[in-house]
Design a protein around this motif. Structure first.
Motif: not given
Length: 225
Positions: A37-38, A41, A45, A53, A67, A69, A72-73, A75-76, A79
């Motif tokens: 997942v990471l 992502l 990015l 996205y 989604m 930036d 997304m950050c 979520a990263a 993870s």
């Protein structure tokens, strides 16, 4: 009287392997999933145009992005944190450090509570399933068939699915908890043996002082005739 915790305590889990082995496998599996997942992502990015996205307001019909930036950050970062927690659990089970397993156990409890809230929300608000199906894209497979299904059947199907997930997660929580108890129990036993050995060495007098051997009398002198 046996407590409920001791009644459910066991050192074996599925496939007849030890709870330490099961916890190590579970930690590695979670690390692999979060690593994938990471990677996705970070790749999105790096090249947002290719992965699409970002959706425009005309495509969504709203003024919000699916989604951005920032999300997304976040979520990263989540993870990456999960990889760290799972790595700690794997290391703690392998090296028998009980404290390293606690963060992963707390995450499992939190995840179980969230899934339980989902099941409760389905029971309390059954119409949310239809609302969720309406929000799915038109290309979603069997969307029309699902929306034409009776609402009560959908609720029962979702509850059965969530119930199976909760039962499986509860079993995994029990395995990790038994691993924590096993590792902490071994550490406590080793400390007690060490302390008892040192106390015995300090308290017991030396062997020569404890057992006083009386001196032997010299043999009688030989007298010749």
């Amino acid at each position: 009287m046996i407590s409920p915790w001791d009644r459910w305590y066991t050192t074996s889990c599925c496939l007849c392997c030890h709870v330490r082995t099961g916890t190590i496998i579970l930690g590695i599996w979670y690390m692999l999933i979060n690593a994938v997942v990471l990677l996705i992502l970070l790749t999105a990015l790096n090249d947002p145009v290719q992965y699409h996205y970002h959706l425009t307001s005309s495509e969504l019909g709203t003024d919000l992005d699916v989604m951005d930036d920032a999300n997304m950050c976040i979520a990263a970062a989540i993870s990456l944190l999960m990889i760290l927690i799972c790595g700690m659990a794997t290391y703690g089970a392998y090296k028998q450090h009980a404290a390293w397993i606690i963060p992963f156990f707390c995450y499992q409890i939190f995840d179980f509570a969230l899934n339980t809230l989902v099941a409760i929300s389905v029971v309390v608000y059954p119409n949310t399933i239809q609302d969720y199906l309406q929000q799915l894209p038109g290309t979603f497979p069997y969307k029309e068939d699902l929306m034409s299904t009776n609402n009560m059947c959908l609720v029962l199907a979702v509850l059965l699915f969530v119930g199976c997930i909760l039962a499986f997660k509860a079993y995994l929580i029990a395995c990790v908890w038994n691993c924590y108890r096993y590792v902490s129990g071994r550490s406590t036993t080793e400390v007690l043996v060490y302390v008892t050995t040192n106390d015995t060495t300090v308290l017991l007098p030396p062997y020569e002082e404890a057992v006083a051997i009386p001196p032997k009398d010299p043999p009688p002198q030989y007298i010749s005739a």
